[in-house]
Every structure is written in structure tokens, then in C-alpha cells.
Design a protein around this motif. Structure first.
Motif, PDB file in Angstrom:
ATOM      1  N   TRP A   1      32.770  54.308  55.881  1.00 23.92           N
ATOM      2  CA  TRP A   1      32.370  53.334  54.868  1.00 23.92           C
ATOM      3  C   TRP A   1      33.466  52.370  54.456  1.00 23.92           C
ATOM      4  O   TRP A   1      33.264  51.549  53.566  1.00 23.92           O
ATOM      5  CB  TRP A   1      31.846  54.078  53.639  1.00 23.92           C
ATOM      6  N   GLY A   2      34.639  52.461  55.083  1.00 25.23           N
ATOM      7  CA  GLY A   2      35.691  51.498  54.829  1.00 25.23           C
ATOM      8  C   GLY A   2      36.481  51.780  53.561  1.00 25.23           C
ATOM      9  O   GLY A   2      36.301  52.788  52.884  1.00 25.23           O
ATOM     10  N   THR A   3      37.384  50.861  53.247  1.00 24.82           N
ATOM     11  CA  THR A   3      38.240  50.971  52.077  1.00 24.82           C
ATOM     12  C   THR A   3      37.541  50.335  50.875  1.00 24.82           C
ATOM     13  O   THR A   3      36.447  49.778  50.983  1.00 24.82           O
ATOM     14  CB  THR A   3      39.578  50.276  52.334  1.00 24.82           C
ATOM     15  N   THR A   4      38.206  50.379  49.724  1.00 25.68           N
ATOM     16  CA  THR A   4      37.641  49.716  48.544  1.00 25.68           C
ATOM     17  C   THR A   4      37.413  48.245  48.818  1.00 25.68           C
ATOM     18  O   THR A   4      36.383  47.670  48.423  1.00 25.68           O
ATOM     19  CB  THR A   4      38.584  49.900  47.339  1.00 25.68           C
ATOM     20  N   LEU A   5      38.353  47.612  49.502  1.00 26.06           N
ATOM     21  CA  LEU A   5      38.217  46.192  49.845  1.00 26.06           C
ATOM     22  C   LEU A   5      36.896  45.919  50.556  1.00 26.06           C
ATOM     23  O   LEU A   5      36.200  44.941  50.261  1.00 26.06           O
ATOM     24  CB  LEU A   5      39.408  45.771  50.710  1.00 26.06           C
ATOM     25  N   ASP A   6      36.534  46.783  51.488  1.00 25.40           N
ATOM     26  CA  ASP A   6      35.311  46.582  52.261  1.00 25.40           C
ATOM     27  C   ASP A   6      34.056  46.714  51.415  1.00 25.40           C
ATOM     28  O   ASP A   6      32.966  46.325  51.839  1.00 25.40           O
ATOM     29  CB  ASP A   6      35.249  47.589  53.416  1.00 25.40           C
ATOM     30  N   ASN A   7      34.196  47.280  50.216  1.00 26.51           N
ATOM     31  CA  ASN A   7      33.028  47.557  49.381  1.00 26.51           C
ATOM     32  C   ASN A   7      33.016  46.754  48.078  1.00 26.51           C
ATOM     33  O   ASN A   7      32.210  47.041  47.195  1.00 26.51           O
ATOM     34  CB  ASN A   7      32.982  49.053  49.073  1.00 26.51           C
ATOM     35  N   VAL A   8      33.905  45.770  47.967  1.00 25.69           N
ATOM     36  CA  VAL A   8      33.909  44.882  46.808  1.00 25.69           C
ATOM     37  C   VAL A   8      33.158  43.606  47.150  1.00 25.69           C
ATOM     38  O   VAL A   8      33.420  42.967  48.167  1.00 25.69           O
ATOM     39  CB  VAL A   8      35.351  44.563  46.363  1.00 25.69           C
ATOM     40  N   VAL A   9      32.225  43.234  46.274  1.00 31.56           N
ATOM     41  CA  VAL A   9      31.419  42.030  46.472  1.00 31.56           C
ATOM     42  C   VAL A   9      31.984  40.868  45.654  1.00 31.56           C
ATOM     43  O   VAL A   9      32.173  39.762  46.163  1.00 31.56           O
ATOM     44  CB  VAL A   9      29.946  42.291  46.084  1.00 31.56           C
ATOM     45  N   GLU A  10      32.241  41.125  44.364  1.00 33.73           N
ATOM     46  CA  GLU A  10      32.776  40.103  43.484  1.00 33.73           C
ATOM     47  C   GLU A  10      33.783  40.726  42.521  1.00 33.73           C
ATOM     48  O   GLU A  10      33.706  41.922  42.225  1.00 33.73           O
ATOM     49  CB  GLU A  10      31.676  39.443  42.640  1.00 33.73           C
ATOM     50  N   LEU A  11      34.692  39.910  42.031  1.00 34.49           N
ATOM     51  CA  LEU A  11      35.617  40.327  40.985  1.00 34.49           C
ATOM     52  C   LEU A  11      35.590  39.328  39.837  1.00 34.49           C
ATOM     53  O   LEU A  11      35.540  38.113  40.057  1.00 34.49           O
ATOM     54  CB  LEU A  11      37.059  40.406  41.514  1.00 34.49           C
ATOM     55  N   ASP A  12      35.602  39.859  38.615  1.00 31.48           N
ATOM     56  CA  ASP A  12      35.802  39.053  37.420  1.00 31.48           C
ATOM     57  C   ASP A  12      37.262  39.240  37.032  1.00 31.48           C
ATOM     58  O   ASP A  12      37.686  40.366  36.718  1.00 31.48           O
ATOM     59  CB  ASP A  12      34.866  39.542  36.316  1.00 31.48           C
ATOM     60  N   VAL A  13      38.062  38.176  37.064  1.00 35.96           N
ATOM     61  CA  VAL A  13      39.508  38.322  36.909  1.00 35.96           C
ATOM     62  C   VAL A  13      40.032  37.403  35.815  1.00 35.96           C
ATOM     63  O   VAL A  13      39.412  36.396  35.454  1.00 35.96           O
ATOM     64  CB  VAL A  13      40.248  38.035  38.235  1.00 35.96           C
ATOM     65  N   LEU A  14      41.210  37.773  35.313  1.00 32.06           N
ATOM     66  CA  LEU A  14      41.909  37.011  34.283  1.00 32.06           C
ATOM     67  C   LEU A  14      43.328  36.773  34.757  1.00 32.06           C
ATOM     68  O   LEU A  14      44.028  37.715  35.140  1.00 32.06           O
ATOM     69  CB  LEU A  14      41.916  37.788  32.964  1.00 32.06           C
ATOM     70  N   THR A  15      43.785  35.536  34.703  1.00 26.89           N
ATOM     71  CA  THR A  15      45.162  35.238  35.076  1.00 26.89           C
ATOM     72  C   THR A  15      46.063  35.376  33.858  1.00 26.89           C
ATOM     73  O   THR A  15      45.610  35.388  32.710  1.00 26.89           O
ATOM     74  CB  THR A  15      45.298  33.813  35.639  1.00 26.89           C
ATOM     75  N   TYR A  16      47.359  35.442  34.122  1.00 24.57           N
ATOM     76  CA  TYR A  16      48.328  35.538  33.019  1.00 24.57           C
ATOM     77  C   TYR A  16      48.268  34.296  32.140  1.00 24.57           C
ATOM     78  O   TYR A  16      48.489  34.371  30.925  1.00 24.57           O
ATOM     79  CB  TYR A  16      49.734  35.728  33.591  1.00 24.57           C
ATOM     80  N   ASP A  17      47.918  33.160  32.726  1.00 25.87           N
ATOM     81  CA  ASP A  17      47.833  31.913  31.951  1.00 25.87           C
ATOM     82  C   ASP A  17      46.527  31.787  31.183  1.00 25.87           C
ATOM     83  O   ASP A  17      46.294  30.776  30.514  1.00 25.87           O
ATOM     84  CB  ASP A  17      47.996  30.706  32.879  1.00 25.87           C
ATOM     85  N   GLY A  18      45.638  32.794  31.298  1.00 28.76           N
ATOM     86  CA  GLY A  18      44.437  32.810  30.483  1.00 28.76           C
ATOM     87  C   GLY A  18      43.179  32.319  31.150  1.00 28.76           C
ATOM     88  O   GLY A  18      42.115  32.274  30.507  1.00 28.76           O
ATOM     89  N   ALA A  19      43.240  31.940  32.422  1.00 32.14           N
ATOM     90  CA  ALA A  19      42.036  31.493  33.119  1.00 32.14           C
ATOM     91  C   ALA A  19      41.195  32.703  33.534  1.00 32.14           C
ATOM     92  O   ALA A  19      41.722  33.674  34.069  1.00 32.14           O
ATOM     93  CB  ALA A  19      42.419  30.670  34.344  1.00 32.14           C
ATOM     94  N   ARG A  20      39.900  32.606  33.272  1.00 30.14           N
ATOM     95  CA  ARG A  20      38.978  33.668  33.665  1.00 30.14           C
ATOM     96  C   ARG A  20      37.994  33.109  34.684  1.00 30.14           C
ATOM     97  O   ARG A  20      37.467  32.007  34.494  1.00 30.14           O
ATOM     98  CB  ARG A  20      38.220  34.202  32.451  1.00 30.14           C
TER      99      ARG A  20
END
Length: 913
Positions: free
Chosen positions: A149-168
Motif C-alpha cells: 500500500w505504499g508509504t504515507t506519501l502515496d496515500n496523501v491526497v491533499e494537505l491543509d498547510v500553514l507557512t511561518y509567514d502566516g499563509a494558509r
């Protein structure tokens, strides 16, 4: 501090800058240590955003962290730690076979919910009971089933992320790349297509090849495995896979791990779900440290665990390989073997001779076809440096786990460590492998990346990180501009201390004992384990075995916790330790927090006033000897109008009913009722003697039925347990030595000693030898069932019809085992079910103490009391521990009995002998 003030004003979750909390987060499961500036445990995504905003305003680094089980040191840092474990909400969409998760979701919680839909999350590292999805995304975790079934990378579809500068932002596949990243890709197509994605376990560096157009310019996958150095993950959409219809485990035996590795390519041709390895030395170590026997395995010095879907596939592989094997279809038997495999990282940290072994070359990966050759050269490399290591791991993906006996304490040893990993990195590169095959680069491998990647690739890593984090404030020192591999090592000088216990498994060295915890965090488990009861209720790191071990270590280090044995931080963390000893067996490295707690209390209260319960219950054997002279008067006081006053004075919870003193003690009864036969000493523990003599009388009947004559020691004896559990070790030692003198004629004659109270028997096996240095009681003491198995295997127990529910005492689980009891009850015809693993919550004095009552009851309600209430009326409740029986009596309308009472009730004068 301005940062702390800002966080307190903007974050609703916990904000902690105190010494105790900072000490808890100095380490993960690696060799590295850094003291954080402070710790935030967000309750919401808004909290995370507020915390990062505050960090940016004060120019403080941010270290996102999940369960803290990383082996690479990438969950430690000197900035603001964001413990994301409270963000644990998720939803499942069975139609699209996806889940939406927050970063603190524990993997097993997701898998349990997905299983209801016939689905699972494929990656399953051995820490699945406590690792979080956010941590898995940070490290690109893999686990046993990445073959299928692969690694976590192979099973991620989307990410909601926040940068240090505050961009989401939300990132994923087939989306427009920012111009800077598109240029990074377009200018370096050759490097991305030749150096990246060469094998499934190429976890080292950043997975930048997923930005290529043929991979859908998938920015989410490119951010998986960046170890918190680029963004903070706020949430993710992950793919779920269908569960196999019939999980079957094929176990193949080989002469050694190299022979096993050589067969992997042939096994992979059959498309198994997983191919895992296990070394005989790890099995032997587990057998030596755990009272229960390890699972049976086919002949061999190393094994491959091959999971397939269906028995036909298992037999086909077995026929093709032609090695000794067994095919397991029973899920319970399979789980026992998987537990053994999963605990390898902890078990292998101590060699058979007691020497220490460490991560540091923990999960390199090579193409499976190269695995055998790589292992041969790795063995030669170890030999050249005079090192030893136990190998196991994900052989189906060419990934090796190994703990090596590096000397990381001395300058010379650290120099050897550096030379070895440098040469090892070159070895991995020659075989076309990856320095990290699972846990990321962190502090242990990032400096070595230029030995695996070209200068052009290293430049790409720096450019990618700079796009997200120009100021290098996100988990600095990892992957890009890394710390040196021998920097921030956790083996700081510790204060030399004299101790009461001998610590025989650590060469008498308390400092070495404090290094025993390596942070794998099996204690952060909410089910399926006896340890750590208080963590199961509070969920607080400081109430886990790992958390307490960290604080004790930092107490000796002295730079965060500075007041040594007088530390209130350590005292408060140990306060909710039930001294259940569960960690002594359940912890893969056999941390013994009950002993450490007793040691700490001994020093902490030296020449100081103690809590009232230390005098009331710590000295219980003495008070009961006095009460036995006038039992009716004693009971009138314990249950009459003055009882509330006695409880208040003794630090006892007002909700607790105090046990009644028996009108006739067990020792007095046995003195009046002598017998004949082969002598066996029946240990008159305080609880049986003064509270439940019926259990002792029943044991006498059973032993006499088996042809033995139970006799009492010729003098007053006590194991000293109540003084040990309250840290009054000087008194405990005197009590123990006096008891040993009384026992000497029996010990010299080789007369076996049978104990009925598991906690007292456990004390004779562990506390007495480790506090007095006299080991004579280790091999000569038995439970009733253990004695009958050893000395009367031919005896037929009486027939007992019906079902029984057993609560196994924590101390018995940890130091004695329950196999003999299970076998004896089965021979008697009992249909036995055990309460799911867990402490009863009373734990001697703990549950009687006023400040612990609520935790005690919460523990009882987790497993024991619900199981008792759900049992049929004619189901016998068996609990050999007095505490367990008391908890049942005070928390339900049922009465629990000792095993001896079950057997004695079935005996008749004409019954079996």
C-alpha cells in the motif's frame, strides 16, 4: 517573557514554559536532546495559527510534533514546540475511500473507524497505537505494509498547510504551481528524474520529483516527509484501502538474516502484503525479560513474516521457498507475532550481556535485490569498527532496522559513531539506496545527504525550503543547513547518586537505568496494555512512563530541573504512578517506574514530613498486627462514627469503605489445623492473613488435596511491599532482612514457597533481591498454580463447571505471568475469559488515597467494572489480588474470589488427589 504572554492571550489550549513541561519535550525516540523554549498544545486549528503568529512576531523557531516517536531527532528543537496531539478529529467517506484528518489523529483510532467500512489506512509503523497522522506526514512513515500500500506519501491526497509567514493554503495534485516552484522544476528536470524516486523507501531529502508534470505537479506529496521544516500541517485528506478478505501469516525460518534477505526477491514475485524480518536474538531477549513465553516459531536463526490474502497464496510461497515454515490463520496467534516484531526497536536496545544499543543507523533502505549483499557488507563494516547490532525490519522494501552498541557517552565512542555512519552512508549510496527508509533525516542523517545526492539536488532542497521558510524558522537544523550528526546528543553528564535499590539489570548504575527509556512511547497507549494506567485516564505526557522517565533523566541532568531529589516537578508526575509494574514487562526496554518512584520518594522525603497515607497505609502490616489482637474493637472503629475522622487523619478517601479485620487470622487458623505430607511454605501475606483468610484456607485445602503439607514460616514475616510503594526503603530493607532470616531454614532446605497475593509474591521476586542483594527468593517462590505445575504436574484438579472472568493482577502480569493459572483452570474445565488488559485502579494504597480516588475509579470503569457488570450471574469472577477483589466489591454488586477458592469449592472428601 513576551512570547509567553502573547501566547497566553491568543491561544485557548495549554501554554507551558515551566521547567517540568520543557523537560518532557527535550527528546523524542532518537539519540538527540534539545531543550525547547516553551510548549503549546493547541485545542484547535485557530490555536495553531495563533501560536505560529506569536512565534513569528517574536522571531522564534517552530517545531511541530506529534507523538514524539521519531528516531531521527526531528521532533526535538530549541524553539516553540507545537504538540498537535489534541487535534484529533477526523471524518471518513467510505464512498470515496478517503478520510479527512487533523494532525493529532492517532493512527489506530483512524484504522479502527475505517475497519467498520472494510477499509484501512495502509501505512502502519510499529508505533501505530500512538503515532499521529501529522507525524506520519512529517516523516513519510511507512510501516509493514508499504509493500502493498505504499508509504504515507502515496496515500496523501491533499494537505491543509500553514507557512511561518502566516499563509494558509490547500495543496494537492494537478493544481497550478507557484511560479518559483515551476521554475525550480523546469530548470532541473534531469536531476529530478534521475536522482529522485529510485526506490519506494527513498525517504531521505524532499520528494521533489512529485512536482514533475508526469506526477501531476503534486505539491501535497512534495511536502510529505519535509519533517516540519517547510510548513505546519493543519489537516489532510488521505486515501483508504480495502482490507484483505483473509489475512494469513506465513512464517519462514532461515539460518540467519542474510539468508532470509537473499530470498526476498523470490517472495516478492508472489505479491505479498508484507515481508518483515525477525532475528533470533531479539526473540531470546524478549523471552528473558517477559514472564510470559514468546510465540512459537519454526526452526531457524531468523524469520520472515509474510502476510498474504488467503491460505493458497501462503502455501504457494512456502512451496517455492522450501524453508521451515508455519501458516497462521488465527488472528490472535498472528497478533502475538506482530507484537513481537513491533517491539523490536525497544527490545534490541539492550544486548544479551546488558550492554546498551542505540539508533543512529536505524532505517537505511536499498533495493530489495541488493539487500543480501548490503547486509554482508554492513556486517563487515560493523566488525571493522568493533560494533555489534541486531537487525530486523521491512525486508520486503529493503529497509533495515538495527540498534548498534555505539558508545555515545565518551569522546572516543562518539568519534567511532561518526566514522561508522559516514562509511555507512557511502555503503548505502554504492548500493543505490536511501539513508532514511522511514523516519526521515532529522539530526542523524541530514549532514550525510551530500553522500547520497549531488550538489545540484542539495541546492534544490535549499531552494524548496526557502520558498516556504525564508528565515529558516521552521524546525531549523533538519534536512537543510543541518546540525552535525554528533551535535545535540542526549548523553549529557548526569549527577552521580547513591541509591537504595541495586539496579542489577543496569550494572547497579542509576544513570544507566535512566538511559533505559528510548522514547518509543508504547506507554502512550489507551488500550491493550497494562501500562500506563494513569496516562490512559489523563492522556498527559507527564503521566506516561516515558514522561516520568524523561523527568527523572532531566533531574539528573540538572539544567532544566535543578533541585534534584527535591524536585516538585518529578514528585507531581510520579504522584499518579500506580506502581503497577506494568512497564516492567510491557515496556519494550523494561523501564521499571515502580522502582524508580520508590527510589525517588525515599530520597525526596528523607528527613522530611511525609503524606499522611505513607504512615497509615505504608505501615499497614504493623497496624493490622495490632488490630488482630482486638478485631471487634478495630472493626467498630473502622466502620463506626469515628471512621471518617480516621480516614481524614490517614489521608484516605472518604468514599472508600475500610476493609474489615478478620476475627481469626489465617496464621492462627493454620496453627490450629496442622496437616501432613510434603512440606511447602505458604506465605502468610498481610492481606490474606488479616483481611481474607478464606483464600488462605482454600489454598490449604487445595495443596493438601495435591498431597502437600502447607506450613508457616517459623516467625513473623513480611515482604515489605507497603513500605516500598511509599518509598520508605530503609524500613522496607529492615523488614525484608528480618523475613529472610526467618525463611533461611526453608531456603537452605530448598522448600518451595507459595504466595497467594500477587503483589507480595512479586515483591519477593523483585523488590527483596534488588533492595537487599539476597536473591534466594527469586527462584524458590511460586503462585499456587505455578507451584502445582512445577511440583505436581500429574495432579488432576477438581472439575469446575461453568464460566469465569479473570482480572489478572498487574504485578502478576508484569513479573509472574498468568500462563500457569490459565492452564490449571482449563484442566479444571473452566471456560475462562480475562478482563481486557488494564489495572483495576486500586493498586494497593493508591486508590485509597484521598487525592487519587477519582483516577482510581476512572481506571476501574475503563475495563474491570464494565466487564464484571456485563458478566452472567453464574460467571465466577476471579481476582487473586486483594486490591482487585476490593475494587470489584466496592464498585459492583459482585464478589470476586481467589483462584484457590474456586478450586477448593469443587473439592470433596472423595475428590481427586
Amino acid at each position: 517573557m513576551d512570547l509567553q504572554r502573547t501566547l497566553a492571550q491568543t491561544v485557548s489550549g495549554a501554554v507551558n514554559f515551566d521547567a517540568g513541561t520543557r523537560a518532557l519535550y527535550t527528546m523524542d525516540a532518537s539519540n538527540y536532546r534539545q531543550v525547547p523554549l516553551g510548549v503549546v498544545r493547541p485545542d484547535s486549528v485557530d490555536d495553531v495559527i495563533a501560536a505560529v503568529t506569536a512565534a513569528r512576531e517574536h522571531d522564534v523557531p517552530v517545531v511541530p510534533r506529534g507523538g514524539g516517536t521519531s528516531l531521527a531527532g526531528n521532533a526535538t528543537g530549541g524553539g516553540l514546540v507545537l504538540d498537535m496531539t489534541r487535534l484529533d478529529r477526523f471524518t471518513i467517506d467510505p464512498v470515496s475511500r478517503t478520510a479527512r484528518v487533523e494532525p493529532g489523529v492517532v493512527l489506530d483510532d483512524l484504522r479502527a473507524a475505517a475497519a467498520a467500512h472494510g477499509l484501512t489506512f495502509g501505512p502502519d509503523p510499529s508505533t501505530h497505537s500512538r503515532c499521529t497522522l501529522g507525524g506520519m506526514i512529517g516523516n513519510n512513515s511507512c510501516g509493514s505494509h508499504s509493500v502493498a500500500w505504499g508509504t504515507t506519501l502515496d496515500n496523501v491526497v491533499e494537505l491543509d498547510v500553514l507557512t511561518y509567514d502566516g499563509a494558509r493554503m490547500t495543496v494537492g495534485r494537478d493544481r497550478e504551481l507557484p511560479a518559483d516552484l515551476r521554475k525550480l522544476v523546469d530548470d532541473n528536470l534531469a536531476v529530478l528524474r534521475t536522482e529522485f524516486g529510485r526506490l519506494g523507501r527513498q525517504v531521505s531529502g524532499y520528494a521533489l520529483h512529485h512536482l514533475l508534470p508526469e506526477h501531476g505537479r503534486d505539491l501535497a506529496k512534495a511536502l510529505v516527509g519535509t519533517e516540519g521544516t517547510c510548513v505546519t500541517v493543519l489537516g489532510a485528506t488521505v486515501r483508504l484501502v480495502e482490507l484483505p478478505k483473509e489475512r494469513v501469516l506465513l512464517v519462514l525460518g532461515f539460518a540467519d538474516d542474510i539468508a532470509a534477505a537473499d530470498t526476498v526477491p523470490a517472495i516478492l514475485a508472489h505479491r505479498p502484503l508484507t515481508v518483515e524480518s525477525m532475528d533470533e536474538r531479539i526473540v531470546a531477549l524478549r523471552a528473558a525479560r517477559n514472564p510470559e513465553p514468546p510465540p512459537a516459531l519454526p526452526d531457524g536463526g531468523a524469520w520472515l513474516f509474510v502476510e498474504v490474502d488467503g491460505t493458497a497464496a501462503a502455501h504457494a510461497i512456502a512451496a517455492a521457498i522450501g524453508a521451515p515454515h508455519q501458516v497462521l490463520t488465527d488472528q490472535v496467534a498472528q497478533r502475538a507475532l506482530w507484537r513481537l516484531r513491533e517491539e523490536g526497536s525497544g527490545i534490541s536496545t539492550r544486548m544479551a550481556d546488558g550492554s546498551e544499543a542505540w539508533p543512529g543507523w536505524e532505517d537505511t533502505a536499498v533495493p530489495p535485490a541488493r539487500l543480501g549483499a548490503y547486509l554482508r557488507e554492513l556486517r563487515a563494516l560493523l566488525d571493522r569498527h568493533g560494533l555489534r547490532g541486531l537487525t530486523y525490519g521491512h525486508f520486503g522494501e529493503g529497509c533495515i532496522h538495527i540498534r548498534i552498541d555505539f558508545d555515545l557517552v565518551t569522546d572516543e565512542g562518539r568519534a567511532v559513531f561518526r566514522r561508522f555512519v559516514e562509511e555507512g552512508a557511502d555503503l548505502v549510496a554504492r548500493h543505490g539506496g536511501s539513508l532514511s527508509g522511514e523516519h526521515g533525516d532529522g539530526q542523524v542523517r541530514a549532514e550525510l545527504l551530500p553522500r547520497m545526492y549531488s550538489p545540484a539536488a542539495m541546492t534544490l532542497f535549499a531552494r524548496f525550503k526557502a520558498f516556504w521558510d525564508q528565515r529558516d524558522r521552521m524546525n531549523p537544523g533538519m534536512v537543510v543547513r543541518p546540525y552535525r550528526i554528533d551535535e545535540n546528543l542526549r548523553f549529557v553528564p548526569l549527577s552521580a547518586v547513591s541509591t537504595a535499590f541495586s539496579y542489577p539489570h543496569d550494572d547497579g548504575d542509576f544513570e544507566q537505568a535512566m538511559r533505559r527509556c528510548v522514547g518509543v512511547a508504547k506507554c502512550r497507549n489507551h488500550s491493550g496494555s497494562v501500562m500506563c494506567p494513569s496516562f490512559q485516564v489523563t492522556g498527559e505526557e507527564r503521566h506516561s512512563t516515558r514522561g516520568r522517565a524523561r523527568l527523572l533523566y532531566e533531574m539528573l541532568a540538572g539544567d532544566v530541573i535543578t533541585d534534584g531529589w527535591r524536585s516538585t516537578e518529578v514528585r507531581d508526575a510520579l504522584d499518579l504512578c500506580l506502581s503497577c509494574k506494568g512497564c516492567r514487562s510491557d515496556c519494550p526496554v523494561n523501564v521499571d517506574m515502580a522502582t524508580y518512584k520508590a527510589e525517588f520518594l525515599h530520597h525526596h522525603y528523607k528527613r522530611r514530613l511525609r503524606p499522611a497515607s505513607h504512615y497509615s497505609m505504608g505501615w499497614l502490616p504493623l497496624w493490622l498486627r495490632l488490630a488482630a489482637r482486638l478485631p471487634r474493637v478495630a472493626n467498630a472503629l473502622l466502620s463506626g462514627p469515628v471512621a471518617p475522622l480516621l480516614k481524614r487523619a490517614g489521608g484516605i478517601a472518604p468514599e472508600r469503605a475500610l476493609p474489615s479485620v478478620a476475627r481469626e487470622s489465617f496464621t492462627r487458623w493454620l496453627s490450629r489445623n496442622p496437616g501432613s505430607g510434603r512440606p511447602v511454605v505458604l506465605w502468610p501475606d498481610t492481606f490474606t492473613n488479616h483481611f481474607t483468610p478464606a483464600a488462605g484456607i482454600a489454598a490449604v485445602r487445595v495443596l493438601r488435596a495435591a498431597g502437600f503439607n502447607p506450613v508457616l514460616p517459623k516467625g513473623s514475616v513480611c515482604c515489605g511491599l507497603t513500605w516500598v510503594s511509599t518509598g520508605q526503603l530503609s524500613v522496607a530493607r529492615r523488614v525484608m532482612r528480618r523475613s529472610l532470616r526467618v525463611l533461611t531454614p526453608h531456603l537452605d532446605a530448598g522448600t518451595p514457597i507459595v504466595g497467594l497475593e500477587p503483589s507480595c509474591l512479586s515483591a519477593l521476586r523483585t523488590d527483596v533481591p534488588e533492595l537487599t542483594g539476597d536473591t534466594r527468593t527469586v527462584s524458590n517462590t511460586f503462585t499456587l498454580a505455578g507451584f502445582l505445575r512445577a511440583y505436581a504436574p500429574e495432579w488432576t484438579p477438581p472439575a469446575v463447571s461453568g464460566a469465569a472472568l479473570a482480572q489478572v493482577h498487574c504485578h502478576q502480569h508484569a513479573t509472574l505471568g498468568y500462563t500457569a493459572e490459565t492452564e490449571l483452570l482449563a484442566r479444571a474445565g473452566v471456560d475462562l475469559t480475562s478482563v481486557p488488559a488494564g489495572c483495576c485502579g486500586l493498586a494497593g494504597n493508591f486508590g485509597f488515597e484521598r487525592e487519587h480516588y477519582e483516577v482510581s475509579q476512572a481506571l476501574a470503569e475503563r475495563a474491570l467494572l464494565p466487564a464484571v457488570r456485563a458478566a452472567d450471574e453464574d460467571t465466577v469472577v476471579i481476582a487473586d489480588g486483594f486490591s482487585c477483589r476490593t475494587q470489584v466489591a466496592q464498585g459492583s454488586d459482585r464478589t470476586a474470589v481467589h483462584l484457590a477458592e474456586v478450586l477448593a469449592a469443587a473439592l470433596t472428601e472423595e475428590g481427586p488427589r
